[in-house]
Design an enzyme around this catalytic site. Structure first.
Site, PDB file in Angstrom:
ATOM      1  N   ARG A 184       0.685  -1.671  -0.117  1.00  0.00           N
ATOM      2  CA  ARG A 184       0.122  -0.103  -0.004  1.00  0.00           C
ATOM      3  C   ARG A 184       0.661   0.844  -0.370  1.00  0.00           C
ATOM      4  O   ARG A 184       0.181   2.185   1.092  1.00  0.00           O
ATOM      5  CB  ARG A 184      -0.977   0.112   1.067  1.00  0.00           C
ATOM      6  CG  ARG A 184      -2.287  -0.897   1.414  1.00  0.00           C
ATOM      7  CD  ARG A 184      -3.052  -1.459  -0.042  1.00  0.00           C
ATOM      8  NE  ARG A 184      -3.659  -1.820   0.376  1.00  0.00           N
ATOM      9  CZ  ARG A 184      -3.553  -3.641  -0.760  1.00  0.00           C
ATOM     10  NH1 ARG A 184      -2.204  -3.429  -1.277  1.00  0.00           N
ATOM     11  NH2 ARG A 184      -4.808  -4.477  -0.094  1.00  0.00           N
ATOM     12  N   SER A 260     -11.055   1.776   3.795  1.00  0.00           N
ATOM     13  CA  SER A 260      -9.680   1.345   4.487  1.00  0.00           C
ATOM     14  C   SER A 260      -9.335   2.517   4.545  1.00  0.00           C
ATOM     15  O   SER A 260      -8.397   3.362   4.193  1.00  0.00           O
ATOM     16  CB  SER A 260      -9.171   0.075   4.256  1.00  0.00           C
ATOM     17  OG  SER A 260      -9.322  -0.772   3.506  1.00  0.00           O
ATOM     18  N   GLU A 366      -4.224   5.110   5.788  1.00  0.00           N
ATOM     19  CA  GLU A 366      -4.585   4.820   3.783  1.00  0.00           C
ATOM     20  C   GLU A 366      -4.367   5.790   3.701  1.00  0.00           C
ATOM     21  O   GLU A 366      -3.899   5.784   2.908  1.00  0.00           O
ATOM     22  CB  GLU A 366      -5.648   3.786   4.344  1.00  0.00           C
ATOM     23  CG  GLU A 366      -5.490   3.205   2.701  1.00  0.00           C
ATOM     24  CD  GLU A 366      -5.657   1.800   2.068  1.00  0.00           C
ATOM     25  OE1 GLU A 366      -5.465   0.730   2.776  1.00  0.00           O
ATOM     26  OE2 GLU A 366      -6.600   2.198   1.243  1.00  0.00           O
TER      27      GLU A 366
HETATM   28  P1  NAP Z   1     -11.119  -9.117   5.570  1.00  0.00           P
HETATM   29  O1  NAP Z   1     -11.517 -10.414   5.058  1.00  0.00           O
HETATM   30  O2  NAP Z   1     -11.807  -8.403   6.724  1.00  0.00           O
HETATM   31  O3  NAP Z   1      -9.480  -9.584   6.404  1.00  0.00           O
HETATM   32  C1  NAP Z   1      -7.992  -8.383   7.038  1.00  0.00           C
HETATM   33  C2  NAP Z   1      -6.976  -7.962   5.987  1.00  0.00           C
HETATM   34  O4  NAP Z   1      -6.617  -9.672   6.505  1.00  0.00           O
HETATM   35  C3  NAP Z   1      -7.222  -8.024   4.861  1.00  0.00           C
HETATM   36  O5  NAP Z   1      -6.796  -6.745   4.740  1.00  0.00           O
HETATM   37  C4  NAP Z   1      -6.123  -8.266   4.062  1.00  0.00           C
HETATM   38  O6  NAP Z   1      -4.794  -8.415   3.823  1.00  0.00           O
HETATM   39  C5  NAP Z   1      -5.927 -10.250   5.411  1.00  0.00           C
HETATM   40  N1  NAP Z   1      -6.149 -10.677   4.341  1.00  0.00           N
HETATM   41  C6  NAP Z   1      -7.070 -11.620   4.266  1.00  0.00           C
HETATM   42  N2  NAP Z   1      -7.380 -12.683   4.109  1.00  0.00           N
HETATM   43  C7  NAP Z   1      -5.940 -13.372   4.050  1.00  0.00           C
HETATM   44  C8  NAP Z   1      -5.361 -14.158   2.990  1.00  0.00           C
HETATM   45  N3  NAP Z   1      -5.756 -14.391   2.442  1.00  0.00           N
HETATM   46  N4  NAP Z   1      -3.623 -13.498   2.679  1.00  0.00           N
HETATM   47  C9  NAP Z   1      -3.512 -12.443   2.694  1.00  0.00           C
HETATM   48  N5  NAP Z   1      -3.922 -11.807   3.519  1.00  0.00           N
HETATM   49  C10 NAP Z   1      -5.413 -11.742   3.741  1.00  0.00           C
HETATM   50  O7  NAP Z   1     -10.704  -7.813   4.546  1.00  0.00           O
HETATM   51  P2  NAP Z   1     -11.563  -6.722   3.539  1.00  0.00           P
HETATM   52  O8  NAP Z   1     -10.763  -5.869   4.734  1.00  0.00           O
HETATM   53  O9  NAP Z   1     -12.348  -7.548   3.906  1.00  0.00           O
HETATM   54  O10 NAP Z   1     -10.931  -6.634   2.560  1.00  0.00           O
HETATM   55  C11 NAP Z   1     -10.778  -7.577   1.510  1.00  0.00           C
HETATM   56  C12 NAP Z   1      -9.640  -7.343   0.703  1.00  0.00           C
HETATM   57  O11 NAP Z   1     -10.653  -6.088  -0.537  1.00  0.00           O
HETATM   58  C13 NAP Z   1      -8.777  -7.054   0.784  1.00  0.00           C
HETATM   59  O12 NAP Z   1      -7.371  -7.861   0.376  1.00  0.00           O
HETATM   60  C14 NAP Z   1      -8.090  -5.276   1.074  1.00  0.00           C
HETATM   61  O13 NAP Z   1      -7.138  -4.969   0.873  1.00  0.00           O
HETATM   62  C15 NAP Z   1      -9.285  -5.211   0.010  1.00  0.00           C
HETATM   63  N6  NAP Z   1      -9.689  -3.585  -0.372  1.00  0.00           N
HETATM   64  C16 NAP Z   1      -8.377  -2.665  -0.361  1.00  0.00           C
HETATM   65  C17 NAP Z   1      -8.740  -1.743  -0.131  1.00  0.00           C
HETATM   66  C18 NAP Z   1      -7.551  -0.392  -0.753  1.00  0.00           C
HETATM   67  O14 NAP Z   1      -6.597  -0.412  -1.727  1.00  0.00           O
HETATM   68  N7  NAP Z   1      -8.101   0.939  -0.596  1.00  0.00           N
HETATM   69  C19 NAP Z   1      -9.906  -1.099   0.170  1.00  0.00           C
HETATM   70  C20 NAP Z   1     -11.352  -2.250   0.860  1.00  0.00           C
HETATM   71  C21 NAP Z   1     -10.319  -2.912   0.436  1.00  0.00           C
HETATM   72  P3  NAP Z   1      -5.241  -7.330   2.661  1.00  0.00           P
HETATM   73  O15 NAP Z   1      -5.447  -5.871   3.005  1.00  0.00           O
HETATM   74  O16 NAP Z   1      -3.076  -6.938   2.264  1.00  0.00           O
HETATM   75  O17 NAP Z   1      -5.399  -7.881   1.174  1.00  0.00           O
END
Ligand code: NAP
Length: 382
Positions: A184, A260, A366
């Protein structure tokens, strides 16, 4: 060339291109952001060509005004005091495809809506961006924070970023290796307002397989013997994001947000062990429970910021006046209308302080900040 006083709208013909520089005064920035918060830009110009961008920067230099860049406004927090300089909205348009056999190079201008681009690449059967479906904002902002979701980030597909150096007005292309991409983050984020991103080139694989490594995505696709298509992966990602209010929709009560608000902290093994011990000692964590974490490399671990926030006492749906936490995801702070950026940041500070007290880890915001004395106004507080 025609010059008005600072009090007038100024129009300048750009000799090389048909577009025109129009500098407006006292432009409200809140409607240009997905949070709908913040004050006005003293000066503002929508940039639709490189020539106009250069003219705008020369104007700012002549008038001793600082310059800040705005894109789609989906990952920015604007100060209530607004910005006392020239805000340039990088609204350049255009998409080009270059077919190089198995690899197709897609160059998209900074002002192209991100999800339209992803949809086009999926329709063209080009693999590389499918997990990044449904993310709001424009193309130019995606390298800044190395936008990522569901196991993919833009750095994996970026071949180069075309930029305008705001100091010397030189255009150049930075290869991926020169962009300093990390989790990020990027050089663009570490050294803000040095470059304006003009366009981004992605190297995508024709008829490539979708990336389905993220557990939640894999489960939602109910993978049997066959590999899902890129279109099926896109639909699955859109469904997951919708369930967490991460697709902006007019009817969604959580829609005014910057996505986020905090980055998942990446910590070393010792810090993780200390966090787990503290959480167990305080009773936040049962003796058989663990802090959700994911190994990043051999030595560091990514911890779920949303989990930390909820365990620190900030539940989904919490409301503090005009701001609060999304009812669908603890990581998104939302604005319910009629609030101020100060309201939002006070809540963010309280969350950060509670997480620090409970887990001894400092959450980093973020979004990028516009119109504040420092790049991270949360770091300066308390
Ligand atoms: P979540 O399921 O609540 O999980 C929390 C965090 O754990 C995630 O942010 C993710 O990191 C990490 N995670 C979960 N499973 C994983 C795996 N198998 N391997 C590696 N890391 C894992 O996640 P969430 O908040 O709903 O978000 C889902 C995805 O959408 C995530 O990838 C999140 O980054 C993405 N998202 C990105 C943005 C942005 O870039 N601004 C905004 C909203 C959501 P990571 O974030 O590193 O994947």
């Amino acid at each position: 060339m025609r010059w008005g006083t600072l009090g007038l709208m100024i129009e300048e013909a750009d000799c090389n291109q048909e577009s025109v520089l129009r500098i407006q005064q006292r432009v409200p920035l809140a409607p240009l952001t997905t949070l709908e918060l913040g004050g006005t830009a003293s000066f503002f110009a929508s940039i639709d060509s490189v020539g106009v961008a250069k003219e705008a920067i020369r104007w700012a230099n002549r008038n001793s005004r600082p310059v800040a860049i705005l894109g789609g406004g989906s990952n920015v927090v604007v100060s209530d005091d607004g910005y006392r300089g020239l805000v340039l909205r990088a609204a350049l348009r255009g998409v080009q495809l270059r077919d190089d056999g198995a690899t197709v190079r897609v160059t998209a201008a900074a002002g192209e809506p991100w999800d339209d681009l992803v949809e086009m690449t999926v329709t063209e059967n080009l693999a590389g961006l499918e997990c990044l479906s449904g993310i709001p904002g424009w193309v130019g902002a995606t390298p800044i924070q190395n936008v990522g979701a569901y196991g993919q980030d833009v750095a994996m597909a970026i071949e180069g970023v075309r930029v305008l150096d705001l100091k010397n007005l030189e255009e150049k292309t930075l290869a991926r290796e020169a962009c300093g991409f990390g989790y990020r983050t990027s050089t663009f984020r570490e050294i803000p307002n040095h470059f304006m991103v003009l366009s981004v080139t992605f190297a995508l694989e024709r008829h490539g397989r979708p990336k389905i490594e993220y557990g939640e995505l894999r489960r939602s696709l109910e993978i049997g013997g066959t590999t899902p298509s890129l279109a099926e992966v896109r639909q699955a990602v859109l469904g997951l994001r919708r369930s967490k209010s991460m697709v902006i929709e007019a009817s969604d009560p959580n829609r005014l947000s910057a996505g986020s608000f905090f980055v998942n902290p990446v910590v070393d093994a010792l810090t993780l062990a200390t966090m787990i011990e503290r959480a167990r000692n305080s009773g936040v964590l049962g003796s058989s429970e663990n802090v959700p974490n994911f190994p990043v490399d051999g030595q560091s671990f990514k911890v779920s910021a949303a989990w930390l926030i909820e365990k620190a006492g900030f539940a989904k749906g919490l409301r503090r006046g005009a701001c609060g936490i999304s009812s669908a995801h603890a990581l998104a702070l939302v604005h319910h209308g009629g609030g101020t950026t100060r309201d939002l940041l006070t809540l963010a500070q309280d969350i950060r302080d509670a997480v620090r007290l409970q887990f001894d880890v400092e959450l980093q915001p973020e979004p990028v900040f516009l119109g504040f004395p420092t790049a991270n106004p949360l770091a300066a507080s308390r």
